[in-house]
Enzyme design. Sequence first.
Site, PDB file in Angstrom:
ATOM      1  N   TYR B  97       0.821  -1.222   0.000  1.00  0.00           N
ATOM      2  CA  TYR B  97       0.000   0.000   0.000  1.00  0.00           C
ATOM      3  C   TYR B  97       0.854   1.271   0.000  1.00  0.00           C
ATOM      4  CZ  TYR B  97      -4.492  -2.301   0.274  1.00  0.00           C
ATOM      5  OH  TYR B  97      -5.600  -3.036  -0.022  1.00  0.00           O
ATOM      6  N   ASP B 244       1.940 -35.422  11.277  1.00  0.00           N
ATOM      7  CA  ASP B 244       1.209 -36.477  10.575  1.00  0.00           C
ATOM      8  C   ASP B 244       2.160 -37.347   9.771  1.00  0.00           C
ATOM      9  OD1 ASP B 244      -1.258 -35.619  11.491  1.00  0.00           O
ATOM     10  OD2 ASP B 244      -1.787 -34.558   9.650  1.00  0.00           O
TER      11      ASP B 244
END
Lengths: 364, 364
Positions: B97, B244
């Site tokens: 920005y 996992d």
Amino acid sequence: MEENKQQNVAQVIKDSAQDIHDKIVKSQKPTMTTPLRSLSNVAYHEKKGHFQMRGKSKIRTLTVGTVKTFAQTLKMMALSKELIDTDDMATKREAYYISKNWGKAGFDEQSESDTIMDDVEATFKINREKMKFFPEEKGGSVAGRLLVYDRDHEGSRLEIDCTKFGSGAYSIPNAVEELEFKSNADFILAIETAGAFQRLLQYGFWDSKNCILISMGGVPTRACRRFIRRLSESLEIPVYAFVDGDPYGYFNIYRTLKVGSGNAAHLSEFFCVPGAKFLGVTPQDIIDYKLPTHKLKEIDIKRAKDALKNDPFVRHYKQWQKAINQMLKMGVRVEQQAFAKHSLDFVVNEYLPEKLANTNKFLP
Amino acid sequence: MEENKQQNVAQVIKDSAQDIHDKIVKSQKPTMTTPLRSLSNVAYHEKKGHFQMRGKSKIRTLTVGTVKTFAQTLKMMALSKELIDTDDMATKREAYYISKNWGKAGFDEQSESDTIMDDVEATFKINREKMKFFPEEKGGSVAGRLLVYDRDHEGSRLEIDCTKFGSGAYSIPNAVEELEFKSNADFILAIETAGAFQRLLQYGFWDSKNCILISMGGVPTRACRRFIRRLSESLEIPVYAFVDGDPYGYFNIYRTLKVGSGNAAHLSEFFCVPGAKFLGVTPQDIIDYKLPTHKLKEIDIKRAKDALKNDPFVRHYKQWQKAINQMLKMGVRVEQQAFAKHSLDFVVNEYLPEKLANTNKFLP
């Protein structure tokens, strides 16, 4: 008090199971009734301040075709009762894995166990956290003028001072029901992005404005919404939402925070924050503060038009219809960090103080 | 020390700009050299313990065609220097920005400013946090035997005690460079999911095993990796990863944590945790603990085969090749919460203690 509530949940489960058992023994067909979970079966109740289910529901009767779902629902209820009795909890994913011990009633995918859990929740009108089931997701970060009281795993009381985290923050736990609060803050500022939260932290905004900052990190999790709700009720201070100026920010984030969502309207009474008000960023802010924007995407336009037509909350408030029509006419959306165009401290030293001086002008 | 490092960054920027200025004044064509950022330009350096760039780079020469990118790069360097001089910081989105004030050098999309930022970072071999640019994302949660020392926005020193958060946690800030630590913990356990983290919290695992628990929440953010790295170096204790048992957990999470990633190899020396070891879940655990599994997806198989062929880390370690081949042969993946099948406390009271008794058997 809390113990009583938990005993009630156990009792509700027991009564329901007993009822089904009795019917089976008498060779009658047991049924289960679940409210229909969608925006079309929802009304906005202004006085209560949240979405409510209307009457439509689906009735499931025990037959050869429904026997597996029936069994799964009962096993899920039994698991909940066991968790309550042992003062334990299970994440949604753990509940799915526990079902692997249920023989033919085991779930093949977590989406199946999640649906059954949602159904049980809606049937009993008890949020799943009270049944001791918790989502995986963590629920936001907090900094500012707030003391949180919790217990450690051995049961000793802890005081957590949210002014003492420096550049870090307090991470809200999955279970917020038993937390207690103390604060002399003037308001709670619920912020969409972690970036804007970090900016306000950097400049000590909670200190200069005597408030509590909460980073929602996008659509607030259930734990985050419940935390804000409990905070606002216990402290009796207003909640202002500071989110992006786009349909996603207006409906998925703000409307969900304030009044609830369509497919979880049976929970609105626990999870919504009826007192929340919309600080910004509004379409008018784009003009007033000469903010850089992005063109509305197809999906933004569709979402905005859908809201005007079908969202009971938007249909209730002329101010929101006006703001959305203004946004559609301008054809642009704006992010809450667009103020950086002027300077990095603009949002802290100009925008927020000016808005906070006129809270009566906030969108409802 | 920290101040010196920051002055150096400012000096590096100044020298580079001066060099380009001199060439332009002498009517020579200035160039910028950026290393090629991809897995094919990366080698695993076992002694240093992380990925390193090989020699390939792209050279950008100032021409009519590159003038805009050149200007944007120089403006980005100037912004960094300004942030260092004013002791401020900007998120990646804010930097985008701010460019709206750069006239024709403004960016149209944040992806453009992000790329320039990555290029500057790789060119100078200085991580962007040192240039005072920060990602939006928050970096994980911490609980257990750890004291963190930080400063508040007024500069006063704060002590944050991570044993005192009850069911909540300490949320890691974006900038971790100036934090200090004190601990008598025996090890750090870095956990993939918030759910597994909450489970270990619930049972007081950090207390019984005298450790620090960190919830990575999927692929760890830069701040989270840098936090773990600084923690492991400052405390000189091992880091064990509990994720996992699938290719995503093995490569996207664990390998990135330990040695770095292909497109950010220029940062590995700051962000990786060379001493990390893989606790589980391994394919062998599926057999040893009779765990429920899911079938490998197409993408899992592709990712595993790619790793065997192209990942310098996997190609370096026979043990990992063996584990991946075992997974491919079994055709299944496993989640770290699959232990709930046996009972909710199984992971705390059986699996983790058994594994921790044999840390020499962990995968490298």
